[in-house]
Design an enzyme around this catalytic site. Sequence first.
Site, short mmCIF file in Angstrom:
data_model
loop_
_atom_site.label_atom_id
_atom_site.label_comp_id
_atom_site.label_asym_id
_atom_site.label_seq_id
_atom_site.Cartn_x
_atom_site.Cartn_y
_atom_site.Cartn_z
N TYR A 74 10.89 -32.43 -7.89
CA TYR A 74 10.08 -31.86 -9.00
C TYR A 74 8.58 -32.02 -8.57
O TYR A 74 7.90 -31.04 -8.95
CB TYR A 74 10.64 -32.54 -10.22
CG TYR A 74 9.84 -32.12 -11.56
CD1 TYR A 74 9.90 -30.88 -12.11
CD2 TYR A 74 8.76 -33.03 -12.05
CE1 TYR A 74 9.15 -30.52 -13.19
CE2 TYR A 74 7.96 -32.68 -13.31
CZ TYR A 74 8.10 -31.46 -13.89
OH TYR A 74 7.28 -31.25 -14.85
N SER B 3 2.11 -30.51 -13.88
CA SER B 3 2.67 -31.82 -14.36
C SER B 3 1.81 -32.83 -13.46
O SER B 3 1.49 -32.77 -12.22
CB SER B 3 4.20 -31.93 -14.07
OG SER B 3 4.59 -33.33 -14.24
#
Length: 259
Positions: A151, A137
Amino acid sequence: MSGFLDLTGARALVTGGTQGAGAATVALLRELGATVLTTARTLPEGVDPALFVAADLTTPEGCASVAQAVHDRLGEIDIVVHMLGGSSAPGGGHAALTDEIWHRELDLNLFPAVRLDRALLPGMVARGRGVVIHVTSIQSVLPLPEATTAYAAAKAALSTYSKSLSKEVAPKGVRVVRVSPGWIETDASVRLAERLAAEAGTDYEGGKALIMQSLGGIPLGRPSSPENVASLIAFLVSDRAPTISGAEYTIDGGTVPTV
């Protein structure tokens, strides 16, 4: 597409392949001729049970059951796409992140890839071929401190692990590549944009603009679609990309502002 890319005969596993970019990747790989096994906690409606494994990949037992299903149903594996990921961490910055939340983010975004690779890569290495895609990501380099610290850190760990793994197995014929998406316009993100729009008294496009602003802007002016991400992955796992290994491909419309 099938004239340029052909995956006929390939055997693939796509984790998190029942929604969003994962579902788009499963559909495209199958369209190109691959046999694709996918996973989620429960069997969604309309999914072929013969090509699905119900498992909780945040646990060692769930990963072991998927690895066994790959062996039982596919025999050998040519392609692994680690699409599984996400976050349920609350807002509030680092102080809101308890040990339990940190473990949960790592158990979802890092350890499934580590465990499944450990189980499936030996077969690829023994045959001298195979492709592993780790979906990371842009949050790993562009974290949002209000809510995505854990995250982002987990995805950064996945990226570093992936790079190290690529250096280990590339000499043995196995390619390992990272795909780093920005905002993907999935059903979940559409719902988020609609909620933000309602709170701000604007329309859906206004809600999208709010999300883009939170990311610091998307120069291209729009998010990626699940199909955009799937197309990139399909190219990378194909014979059209035989010397691509150890690299990270960002697909974010230009969101990340650095080199």
